[in-house]
Scaffold this active site. Structure first.
Site, PDB file in Angstrom:
ATOM      1  N   LYS A  13       1.055  -1.347   0.344  1.00  0.00           N
ATOM      2  CA  LYS A  13       0.136  -0.121  -0.263  1.00  0.00           C
ATOM      3  C   LYS A  13       1.250   1.636  -0.212  1.00  0.00           C
ATOM      4  O   LYS A  13       0.690   1.752  -0.804  1.00  0.00           O
ATOM      5  CB  LYS A  13      -1.181   0.168   1.059  1.00  0.00           C
ATOM      6  CG  LYS A  13      -2.092  -1.307   1.325  1.00  0.00           C
ATOM      7  CD  LYS A  13      -2.713  -0.756   2.526  1.00  0.00           C
ATOM      8  CE  LYS A  13      -2.448  -1.585   3.503  1.00  0.00           C
ATOM      9  NZ  LYS A  13      -1.793  -2.548   4.454  1.00  0.00           N
ATOM     10  N   ARG A  88      -9.589   0.789   8.653  1.00  0.00           N
ATOM     11  CA  ARG A  88      -9.289  -0.801   9.481  1.00  0.00           C
ATOM     12  C   ARG A  88     -10.128  -1.142  10.268  1.00  0.00           C
ATOM     13  O   ARG A  88     -10.149  -2.516  10.745  1.00  0.00           O
ATOM     14  CB  ARG A  88      -7.567  -0.639  10.635  1.00  0.00           C
ATOM     15  CG  ARG A  88      -6.343  -0.616   9.791  1.00  0.00           C
ATOM     16  CD  ARG A  88      -5.439  -0.779  10.370  1.00  0.00           C
ATOM     17  NE  ARG A  88      -4.243  -1.334  10.093  1.00  0.00           N
ATOM     18  CZ  ARG A  88      -2.841  -1.197   9.655  1.00  0.00           C
ATOM     19  NH1 ARG A  88      -3.486   0.561   8.981  1.00  0.00           N
ATOM     20  NH2 ARG A  88      -1.942  -1.326  10.157  1.00  0.00           N
ATOM     21  N   ARG A 127      11.953  -6.127   5.292  1.00  0.00           N
ATOM     22  CA  ARG A 127      12.547  -4.508   4.648  1.00  0.00           C
ATOM     23  C   ARG A 127      12.661  -3.470   5.576  1.00  0.00           C
ATOM     24  O   ARG A 127      12.847  -3.971   6.849  1.00  0.00           O
ATOM     25  CB  ARG A 127      10.691  -4.087   4.331  1.00  0.00           C
ATOM     26  CG  ARG A 127       9.386  -3.733   5.530  1.00  0.00           C
ATOM     27  CD  ARG A 127       8.515  -3.610   4.722  1.00  0.00           C
ATOM     28  NE  ARG A 127       7.743  -3.463   6.377  1.00  0.00           N
ATOM     29  CZ  ARG A 127       6.231  -2.899   6.030  1.00  0.00           C
ATOM     30  NH1 ARG A 127       5.548  -2.727   5.097  1.00  0.00           N
ATOM     31  NH2 ARG A 127       5.902  -2.264   6.968  1.00  0.00           N
ATOM     32  N   ARG A 160      14.853  -0.355  10.493  1.00  0.00           N
ATOM     33  CA  ARG A 160      14.161  -1.742  10.577  1.00  0.00           C
ATOM     34  C   ARG A 160      13.019  -1.356  11.752  1.00  0.00           C
ATOM     35  O   ARG A 160      12.885  -0.669  12.713  1.00  0.00           O
ATOM     36  CB  ARG A 160      14.345  -2.619  10.892  1.00  0.00           C
ATOM     37  CG  ARG A 160      15.656  -3.290   9.826  1.00  0.00           C
ATOM     38  CD  ARG A 160      15.889  -4.128  10.425  1.00  0.00           C
ATOM     39  NE  ARG A 160      16.608  -5.013   9.277  1.00  0.00           N
ATOM     40  CZ  ARG A 160      16.767  -5.708   7.939  1.00  0.00           C
ATOM     41  NH1 ARG A 160      15.460  -6.087   8.047  1.00  0.00           N
ATOM     42  NH2 ARG A 160      17.927  -6.041   7.542  1.00  0.00           N
ATOM     43  N   ARG A 172       0.077  -8.801  13.303  1.00  0.00           N
ATOM     44  CA  ARG A 172      -1.490  -7.485  12.383  1.00  0.00           C
ATOM     45  C   ARG A 172      -1.907  -8.183  11.307  1.00  0.00           C
ATOM     46  O   ARG A 172      -3.124  -7.441  10.963  1.00  0.00           O
ATOM     47  CB  ARG A 172      -0.177  -6.424  11.959  1.00  0.00           C
ATOM     48  CG  ARG A 172       0.532  -5.726  13.174  1.00  0.00           C
ATOM     49  CD  ARG A 172       1.728  -5.501  12.605  1.00  0.00           C
ATOM     50  NE  ARG A 172       2.008  -4.729  11.330  1.00  0.00           N
ATOM     51  CZ  ARG A 172       2.993  -4.256  10.408  1.00  0.00           C
ATOM     52  NH1 ARG A 172       4.536  -4.942  11.402  1.00  0.00           N
ATOM     53  NH2 ARG A 172       3.392  -3.795   9.149  1.00  0.00           N
TER      54      ARG A 172
HETATM   55  P1  AMP Z   1       0.457   0.516   9.036  1.00  0.00           P
HETATM   56  O1  AMP Z   1       1.822   1.328   9.178  1.00  0.00           O
HETATM   57  O2  AMP Z   1      -0.246   0.879   8.312  1.00  0.00           O
HETATM   58  O3  AMP Z   1       1.257  -0.837   8.931  1.00  0.00           O
HETATM   59  O4  AMP Z   1       0.576   0.541  10.970  1.00  0.00           O
HETATM   60  C1  AMP Z   1       1.096  -0.251  11.907  1.00  0.00           C
HETATM   61  C2  AMP Z   1       0.600   0.150  13.178  1.00  0.00           C
HETATM   62  O5  AMP Z   1       0.331   1.448  13.708  1.00  0.00           O
HETATM   63  C3  AMP Z   1      -0.766  -0.812  12.730  1.00  0.00           C
HETATM   64  O6  AMP Z   1       0.062  -2.269  13.438  1.00  0.00           O
HETATM   65  C4  AMP Z   1      -1.618  -0.108  14.159  1.00  0.00           C
HETATM   66  O7  AMP Z   1      -0.783  -0.722  15.456  1.00  0.00           O
HETATM   67  C5  AMP Z   1      -0.852   1.558  14.068  1.00  0.00           C
HETATM   68  N1  AMP Z   1      -2.413   2.147  12.834  1.00  0.00           N
HETATM   69  C6  AMP Z   1      -1.984   2.233  12.001  1.00  0.00           C
HETATM   70  N2  AMP Z   1      -3.413   2.398  10.716  1.00  0.00           N
HETATM   71  C7  AMP Z   1      -4.333   1.968  11.997  1.00  0.00           C
HETATM   72  C8  AMP Z   1      -5.289   2.629  11.915  1.00  0.00           C
HETATM   73  N3  AMP Z   1      -6.160   3.068  10.862  1.00  0.00           N
HETATM   74  N4  AMP Z   1      -6.753   2.085  12.951  1.00  0.00           N
HETATM   75  C9  AMP Z   1      -6.226   1.484  14.252  1.00  0.00           C
HETATM   76  N5  AMP Z   1      -4.389   1.634  14.557  1.00  0.00           N
HETATM   77  C10 AMP Z   1      -3.834   1.444  13.243  1.00  0.00           C
END
Ligand code: AMP
Length: 216
Positions: A13, A88, A127, A160, A172
């Site tokens: 994404k 999400r 990554r 990282r 996740r």
């Molecule tokens: P990401 O960079 O999108 O993988 O997000 C990293 C972490 O941030 C996730 O594992 C969640 O803990 C938190 N996070 C990011 N976006 C959201 C969201 N829309 N709702 C809830 N938690 C989020």
């Protein structure tokens, strides 16, 4: 145009959003980026979110929706938005509708990036990024041409994400399956969902997304 890129962690994404920003001058709104910035700056939101993020669980709907609302309030109306990592949960999807309406916007497309989960773990765990310019690399798929030196800016420090380890990645993914995937039917009912094969090479995924947007 306002679009959502939906897919499990590591689906690409962020990579695809960055390309849309470059090609179309759209704005990427990534709640993950915003939260990591809040953690780094030790803001009240960051202090609350840190442990949750380290476990790979979801931060509260209110926190992330407030972040999105604030970003949209500060954005010129003509600039298109790519939502990356948001919404999400079903509740966030409802909140997004209200936020978009408040800012005179509407959702044009939801692009689901489909991927194989075991392959995702491999992608995510390998990554890393340049600490100076943010260029993305991977232990197996994309090392810098000169190992230890960023191709883009010449930086020599890399980092990282703390949550890019196998255990957290599995959590996740489980959060994605349980809470995020169920949002899709809501958007399907509106006839705005398109799917792309996220296992294809990055350029092919970009082309597929461009084709979808050209028709939207
Ligand atoms: P990401 O960079 O999108 O993988 O997000 C990293 C972490 O941030 C996730 O594992 C969640 O803990 C938190 N996070 C990011 N976006 C959201 C969201 N829309 N709702 C809830 N938690 C989020």
């Amino acid at each position: 145009m306002n679009i959502i890129l939906l897919g499990p962690p590591g689906a690409g994404k962020g990579t695809q959003a960055a390309r849309l920003v470059e090609r179309h001058g759209m704005r990427q709104l990534s709640t993950g980026h915003m939260l990591r910035a809040a953690v780094a700056a030790q803001t009240p939101v960051g202090l609350e979110a840190k442990a949750i993020m380290d476990r790979g669980e979801l931060v509260s709907d209110e926190i992330v929706s407030a972040l999105i609302d604030a970003e949209l309030a500060a954005l010129a109306p003509g600039v298109g938005v790519i939502f990356d990592g948001y919404p999400r949960t079903a509740e966030q999807a409802v909140q997004l509708d209200a936020i978009l309406a408040k800012h005179g916007r509407k959702l044009d497309r939801v692009i689901e990036i489909g991927v194989d989960e075991d392959e995702l773990v491999h992608r995510i765990v390998g990554r890393y990024t340049c600490a100076t310019c943010g260029e993305g690399y991977h232990d197996d798929f994309k090392q810098p041409k000169l190992l230890g030196t960023c191709d883009k800016c010449g930086g020599t420090t890399f980092k990282r994400r703390k949550d890019d380890n196998e255990e957290t990645v599995r959590t996740r993914m489980a959060e994605y399956r349980a809470k995020t995937a169920p949002i899709l039917p809501l958007y399907e009912a509106r006839g705005i969902v398109s799917r792309v094969d996220g296992m294809a090479p990055i350029d092919a995924v970009s082309e597929a997304i461009e084709a979808i947007l050209a028709k939207a």
